[in-house]
Design an enzyme around this catalytic site. Structure first.
Site, PDB file in Angstrom:
ATOM      1  CB  CYS A  24       4.975   2.412   7.488  1.00 28.70           C
ATOM      2  SG  CYS A  24       4.542   3.910   6.582  1.00 28.70           S
ATOM      3  CG  LEU A  25       6.526   1.019   1.485  1.00 24.84           C
ATOM      4  CD1 LEU A  25       5.975   1.280   0.091  1.00 24.84           C
ATOM      5  CD2 LEU A  25       7.645  -0.023   1.442  1.00 24.84           C
ATOM      6  CG  HIS A  38      -0.857   1.446   7.114  1.00 24.45           C
ATOM      7  ND1 HIS A  38       0.009   1.013   8.095  1.00 24.45           N
ATOM      8  CD2 HIS A  38      -0.125   2.250   6.294  1.00 24.45           C
ATOM      9  CE1 HIS A  38       1.219   1.547   7.872  1.00 24.45           C
ATOM     10  NE2 HIS A  38       1.155   2.290   6.787  1.00 24.45           N
ATOM     11  CD  GLU A  39      -1.064   2.611   2.601  1.00 23.83           C
ATOM     12  OE1 GLU A  39      -0.588   3.762   2.556  1.00 23.83           O
ATOM     13  OE2 GLU A  39      -0.401   1.621   2.977  1.00 23.83           O
ATOM     14  N   GLY A  83       0.836  -1.198   0.000  1.00 27.15           N
ATOM     15  CA  GLY A  83       0.000   0.000   0.000  1.00 27.15           C
ATOM     16  C   GLY A  83       0.867   1.243   0.000  1.00 27.15           C
ATOM     17  CG  HIS A 118       0.218   6.958   5.265  1.00 20.55           C
ATOM     18  ND1 HIS A 118       1.309   7.442   5.944  1.00 20.55           N
ATOM     19  CD2 HIS A 118       0.459   5.636   5.078  1.00 20.55           C
ATOM     20  CE1 HIS A 118       2.175   6.453   6.149  1.00 20.55           C
ATOM     21  NE2 HIS A 118       1.676   5.340   5.640  1.00 20.55           N
ATOM     22  CD  GLN A 140       3.378   5.854   2.601  1.00 15.47           C
ATOM     23  OE1 GLN A 140       2.411   5.296   2.103  1.00 15.47           O
ATOM     24  NE2 GLN A 140       4.340   5.194   3.218  1.00 15.47           N
TER      25      GLN A 140
HETATM   26 NI    NI Z   1       2.498   3.442   5.681  1.00 15.17          NI
END
Ligand code: NI
Length: 173
Positions: free
Chosen positions: A97-98, A139-140, A46, A143, A51
């Site tokens: 998380c990236l 989660h996204e 995701g 963000h 991000q």
């Molecule tokens: Ni994330």
């Protein structure tokens, strides 16, 4: 298409309330394509627009890497997504998380959610999502509201994660 640079925790864009999308044009669709490409390149499941430094309410999720072939339904791009219903049932599962690479922690979230928003062409969509799919969407969507998974763990665990994060950053060449 282009692979964009993923911004890391500490960048203020990750803490901003992202702007709603009002124009569904080629620029938006290009953003979505870049987000998918960036996510695949980073081997994530995701990604949210903040991000890659773009403070707009756009998220992408694709679970196929984790769940095998069957999951056409589990690849999605959502614009202006909002969780409009969550189950009372919750469960705990490890998340990463990236934007916070190498850190993971168990996060409690609702098992099932309903998410409403638009697709990249501006059509209204309603998505019912359970388990990992629901978790990834939650989660996204966090963000685009400036929330990171470390905000959803206990204060003690959060302190430990932040300590580890500072150490990782200090070790960078
Ligand atoms: Ni994330």
């Amino acid at each position: 298409m282009a692979i964009r640079e993923i911004v890391l925790m500490g960048d203020p864009v990750l803490r901003a309330e992202a702007e709603p999308v009002t124009v569904f044009d080629d620029g938006l669709r290009r953003l979505v394509r870049d987000m998918f490409e960036t996510m695949y390149h980073a081997e994530g499941i995701g990604l949210a627009a903040p991000q890659i430094g773009v403070s707009t309410r756009v998220v992408v999720v694709d679970l196929r890497r984790d769940e095998g072939d069957d999951v056409q339904d589990h690849r999605i791009a959502l614009v202006n997504p909002v969780v409009t219903w969550s189950s009372e049932d919750t469960y705990r599962q490890s998340e990463g998380c990236l934007s916070i690479p190498e850190l993971e922690e168990v996060v409690r979230r609702p098992v099932s959610v309903v998410v409403e928003g638009q697709d990249p062409d501006g059509n209204d969509v309603v998505v019912e999502a359970d388990d990992l799919y629901g978790r990834a969407l939650q989660h996204e969507i966090d963000h685009v509201n400036g929330i990171l998974f470390i905000d959803r763990v206990t204060p003690l665990k959060r302190r430990l994660l932040l300590k580890k994060w500072r150490k990782l950053l200090a070790e960078e060449p």
